[in-house]
Design a protein around this motif. Structure first.
Motif, PDB file in Angstrom:
ATOM      1  N   GLN A  73     -14.058 -63.493 -46.526  1.00 54.34           N
ATOM      2  CA  GLN A  73     -14.690 -63.916 -47.750  1.00 54.34           C
ATOM      3  C   GLN A  73     -14.098 -63.948 -48.973  1.00 54.34           C
ATOM      4  O   GLN A  73     -13.771 -64.631 -49.762  1.00 54.34           O
ATOM      5  N   VAL A  74     -13.757 -62.517 -49.323  1.00 49.34           N
ATOM      6  CA  VAL A  74     -13.393 -62.173 -50.529  1.00 49.34           C
ATOM      7  C   VAL A  74     -12.273 -61.093 -50.356  1.00 49.34           C
ATOM      8  O   VAL A  74     -12.447 -60.065 -50.809  1.00 49.34           O
ATOM      9  N   PRO A  75     -11.145 -61.526 -49.920  1.00 48.49           N
ATOM     10  CA  PRO A  75     -10.221 -60.752 -49.769  1.00 48.49           C
ATOM     11  C   PRO A  75      -9.551 -59.950 -50.992  1.00 48.49           C
ATOM     12  O   PRO A  75      -9.039 -58.721 -50.859  1.00 48.49           O
ATOM     13  N   HIS A  76      -9.619 -60.621 -51.852  1.00 47.25           N
ATOM     14  CA  HIS A  76      -8.948 -59.935 -53.255  1.00 47.25           C
ATOM     15  C   HIS A  76     -10.094 -59.023 -53.722  1.00 47.25           C
ATOM     16  O   HIS A  76      -9.187 -57.539 -54.191  1.00 47.25           O
ATOM     17  N   VAL A  77     -11.069 -58.966 -53.560  1.00 44.58           N
ATOM     18  CA  VAL A  77     -12.130 -57.824 -53.823  1.00 44.58           C
ATOM     19  C   VAL A  77     -11.888 -56.617 -53.038  1.00 44.58           C
ATOM     20  O   VAL A  77     -11.914 -55.380 -53.303  1.00 44.58           O
ATOM     21  N   LEU A  78     -11.935 -56.864 -51.591  1.00 45.96           N
ATOM     22  CA  LEU A  78     -11.591 -55.662 -50.702  1.00 45.96           C
ATOM     23  C   LEU A  78     -10.328 -55.026 -50.929  1.00 45.96           C
ATOM     24  O   LEU A  78     -10.341 -53.885 -50.852  1.00 45.96           O
ATOM     25  N   THR A  79      -9.352 -55.791 -51.163  1.00 47.92           N
ATOM     26  CA  THR A  79      -8.020 -55.351 -51.048  1.00 47.92           C
ATOM     27  C   THR A  79      -7.771 -54.534 -52.420  1.00 47.92           C
ATOM     28  O   THR A  79      -7.199 -53.254 -52.339  1.00 47.92           O
ATOM     29  N   GLU A  80      -8.494 -54.759 -53.561  1.00 51.83           N
ATOM     30  CA  GLU A  80      -8.299 -53.936 -54.779  1.00 51.83           C
ATOM     31  C   GLU A  80      -9.014 -52.765 -54.575  1.00 51.83           C
ATOM     32  O   GLU A  80      -8.626 -51.610 -54.900  1.00 51.83           O
ATOM     33  N   ASP A  81     -10.215 -52.832 -53.819  1.00 51.46           N
ATOM     34  CA  ASP A  81     -10.935 -51.518 -53.375  1.00 51.46           C
ATOM     35  C   ASP A  81     -10.105 -50.738 -52.843  1.00 51.46           C
ATOM     36  O   ASP A  81     -10.386 -49.386 -52.874  1.00 51.46           O
ATOM     37  N   PHE A  82      -9.521 -51.242 -51.652  1.00 51.13           N
ATOM     38  CA  PHE A  82      -8.784 -50.311 -50.942  1.00 51.13           C
ATOM     39  C   PHE A  82      -7.484 -49.554 -51.534  1.00 51.13           C
ATOM     40  O   PHE A  82      -7.307 -48.455 -51.224  1.00 51.13           O
ATOM     41  N   ARG A  83      -6.913 -50.566 -52.322  1.00 50.91           N
ATOM     42  CA  ARG A  83      -5.855 -49.981 -53.050  1.00 50.91           C
ATOM     43  C   ARG A  83      -6.225 -48.889 -54.070  1.00 50.91           C
ATOM     44  O   ARG A  83      -5.619 -47.516 -53.937  1.00 50.91           O
ATOM     45  N   GLN A  84      -7.443 -48.693 -54.701  1.00 48.98           N
ATOM     46  CA  GLN A  84      -7.857 -47.852 -55.738  1.00 48.98           C
ATOM     47  C   GLN A  84      -8.189 -46.534 -54.655  1.00 48.98           C
ATOM     48  O   GLN A  84      -7.841 -45.443 -55.311  1.00 48.98           O
ATOM     49  N   PHE A  85      -8.678 -46.813 -53.670  1.00 50.49           N
ATOM     50  CA  PHE A  85      -9.084 -45.663 -52.693  1.00 50.49           C
ATOM     51  C   PHE A  85      -7.680 -44.774 -52.044  1.00 50.49           C
ATOM     52  O   PHE A  85      -7.649 -43.656 -52.192  1.00 50.49           O
ATOM     53  N   VAL A  86      -6.546 -45.727 -51.968  1.00 53.11           N
ATOM     54  CA  VAL A  86      -5.429 -44.976 -51.439  1.00 53.11           C
ATOM     55  C   VAL A  86      -4.736 -44.250 -52.672  1.00 53.11           C
ATOM     56  O   VAL A  86      -4.310 -43.099 -52.608  1.00 53.11           O
ATOM     57  N   ARG A  87      -4.904 -44.958 -53.899  1.00 52.17           N
ATOM     58  CA  ARG A  87      -4.217 -44.309 -54.959  1.00 52.17           C
ATOM     59  C   ARG A  87      -5.252 -42.841 -55.212  1.00 52.17           C
ATOM     60  O   ARG A  87      -4.592 -41.858 -55.506  1.00 52.17           O
ATOM     61  N   GLN A  88      -6.504 -42.643 -55.052  1.00 49.08           N
ATOM     62  CA  GLN A  88      -7.190 -41.530 -55.003  1.00 49.08           C
ATOM     63  C   GLN A  88      -6.722 -40.404 -54.328  1.00 49.08           C
ATOM     64  O   GLN A  88      -6.451 -39.346 -54.462  1.00 49.08           O
ATOM     65  N   ILE A  89      -6.511 -41.133 -52.891  1.00 49.87           N
ATOM     66  CA  ILE A  89      -5.859 -39.959 -51.849  1.00 49.87           C
ATOM     67  C   ILE A  89      -4.546 -39.621 -52.086  1.00 49.87           C
ATOM     68  O   ILE A  89      -4.332 -38.410 -52.220  1.00 49.87           O
ATOM     69  N   GLU A  90      -3.587 -40.308 -52.790  1.00 53.06           N
ATOM     70  CA  GLU A  90      -2.248 -39.841 -53.085  1.00 53.06           C
ATOM     71  C   GLU A  90      -2.581 -38.965 -54.232  1.00 53.06           C
ATOM     72  O   GLU A  90      -1.458 -38.152 -54.473  1.00 53.06           O
ATOM     73  N   ARG A  91      -3.433 -38.930 -55.315  1.00 52.90           N
ATOM     74  CA  ARG A  91      -3.600 -38.508 -56.366  1.00 52.90           C
ATOM     75  C   ARG A  91      -3.777 -36.660 -55.841  1.00 52.90           C
ATOM     76  O   ARG A  91      -3.515 -35.882 -56.432  1.00 52.90           O
ATOM     77  N   VAL A  92      -4.794 -36.898 -55.220  1.00 60.99           N
ATOM     78  CA  VAL A  92      -5.204 -35.671 -54.495  1.00 60.99           C
ATOM     79  C   VAL A  92      -4.157 -34.707 -53.938  1.00 60.99           C
ATOM     80  O   VAL A  92      -4.092 -33.552 -53.939  1.00 60.99           O
TER      81      VAL A  92
END
Length: 479
Positions: A434-453
């Motif tokens: 339904q809202v792929p752009h919204v889910l994709t962006e949240d997932f991107r932000q999540f992966v960026r957090q992991i990689e910062r850690v």
């Protein structure tokens, strides 16, 4: 008031006496690490990965059209019931007319074959998956392996709109570093994945099968994202293989409530704002509304978790019956106000082609009954994993129209390393669709957090190594 006080005391007692325990995770999960064969005959050892193409014969389409021409509709819907009794007959007549006279399977078949499909044999079953690996010219920016997991009554199709966002991020609102290699398997017994011929293939065994798929694709470390059953399977993959799952992102709560949350909800029944924020209050209070929702919306779950084969006969024989059963879920689980509209608010959120493509996957594969059985097979798994924590980095996307609201305190109870909890502004149960752009962006932000850690940990390790080296030099010079 006295009743609530007694209930609270009982809840605390139950929590302390029966619920709070520290099981040995390894002992509980150990029987799911091995190999199984899900066919009646001995497993044929075949590790090849074979290209697959959806190619439906003309005779199958002719059979479908004949059934649509001869459909027998039930008694007319009662006056002004809209979708409160289920799918409205007037809507279904329009939907079936479109299906028979306007929908083009051959055109949609090309769309479904847009991305590469494959099959490979794992534990005796032919497992279907979509696999798209983006081209990259940079050795410093290799795509991260990502497995996307669907549920019921969805399919691999749910993630099609996300594929270009993940594999060509600079053209779809991301950075060049937001690059992923996408693997979308069909759950065994769903879509074009072979169904088990013996009992027991639930979410835990499915997690092992999907981990083996990633290893076969030469991915020893990977990310997982899922909703519905995909959130449960992903959670199990994280519990079974924590050294392989770099991050687990999900958008449907899949564990029990924190026992302390239950106690707080009982105590807070008269003043919920003292304990919970406004979004949690809106979703969970008054508490009686949760039970009303269970009563109204979860009859399907009880049926599929107890007697799936019975309803399977009807859904496997009638395309219109199958369509009504699935459309009703896409209406109610996408928009809670859908029941008060004659068309279930379907046109507001979905095109007929989108819904029919998903329905056709169930119809043409003949796998609807086995998809229902997954409920019966998985419920025992849920009891096994109830108290086992997810210890890999986790992220949760809370969509406002999801069937059940996942409160942060409950997500944290299940996931000990919850890096992100995001309240979304729009979207329901089928968020990827339904809202792929919204889910994709949240997932991107999540992966960026992991990689910062990860980067901070590497820097800390590097600093420690330098300090240790200097200490050793100082000792040498002193000696």
């Amino acid at each position: 008031m006295l009743v609530y006080a007694i209930a609270a005391i009982l809840a605390v007692f139950v929590y302390l006496k029966f619920i709070r325990r520290s099981p040995e995770d390894y002992e509980i999960l150990s029987k799911y690490y091995g190999d199984r064969c899900w066919t009646k005959e001995d497993e044929i050892v075949d590790t090849s990965i074979r290209p697959f193409k959806i190619d439906v014969s003309d005779s199958e389409i002719e059979d479908l059209n004949e059934r649509l021409d001869n459909v027998r509709f039930p008694s007319p819907s009662l006056e002004d019931t809209k979708f409160t009794y289920g799918v409205n007959q007037e809507f279904m007549k329009k939907f079936v007319d479109y299906w028979r006279n306007s929908y083009s399977w051959r055109e949609q078949e090309k769309y479904l074959n847009k991305y590469p499909h494959f099959k490979t044999r794992i534990e005796g079953l032919d497992i279907h998956f979509v696999h798209f690996k983006p081209k990259t010219m940079s050795t410093l920016n290799q795509p991260r392996p990502l497995m996307l997991l669907h549920g019921w009554p969805g399919s691999f199709l749910e993630f099609f709109k996300m594929i270009p966002m993940l594999t060509d991020p600079t053209s779809h609102g991301g950075n060049e570093t937001d690059l992923f290699e996408v693997i979308i398997p069909s759950i065994p017994g769903y879509g074009f994945s072979q169904a088990s011929e013996v009992q027991g293939l639930g979410s835990l065994n499915c997690a092992r099968i999907f981990h083996k798929l990633m290893l076969r694709l030469d991915h020893k470390k990977y990310y997982v994202q899922g909703g519905d059953w995909g959130s449960v399977i992903g959670s199990n993959m994280a519990m079974l293989y924590p050294s392989a799952v770099k991050g687990y992102h999900f958008n449907m709560i899949n564990g029990g409530r924190n026992p302390l949350t239950v106690v707080k909800m009982l105590i807070a029944s008269f003043a919920p704002n003292l304990f919970f924020d406004k979004e949690d209050v809106k979703a969970n209070f008054p508490v009686k509304n949760l039970f009303i929702k269970l009563w109204k919306e979860f009859g399907y779950l009880h049926l599929q978790a107890t007697k799936p084969d019975t309803v399977g006969f009807a859904l496997s024989d009638s395309p219109v019956g199958l369509a009504a059963y699935i459309v009703e879920k896409f209406a109610v689980w996408t928009d809670p106000d859908s029941v008060d509209n004659d068309d279930g608010n379907i046109p507001k959120h979905w095109t007929y082609d989108e819904l029919l493509n998903n329905i056709m996957i169930y119809w043409l594969s003949g796998n609807v009954t086995s998809s229902l059985r997954f409920y019966k097979e998985t419920f025992s798994d849920l009891m096994i994993t109830r108290d086992i924590k997810v210890r890999v980095p986790a992220g949760f996307a809370a969509f406002p129209s999801e069937v059940f609201h996942g409160m942060k305190c409950d997500i944290e109870y299940k996931c000990t390393r919850l890096l992100s909890y995001t309240r979304m502004r729009e979207g329901g149960h089928f968020a990827a669709f339904q809202v792929p752009h919204v889910l994709t962006e949240d997932f991107r932000q999540f992966v960026r957090q992991i990689e910062r850690v990860d980067l901070r940990e590497k820097m800390d390790e590097s600093e420690f190594a330098q300090d240790y080296k200097q200490t050793q030099l100082d000792r040498f010079e002193t000696s």
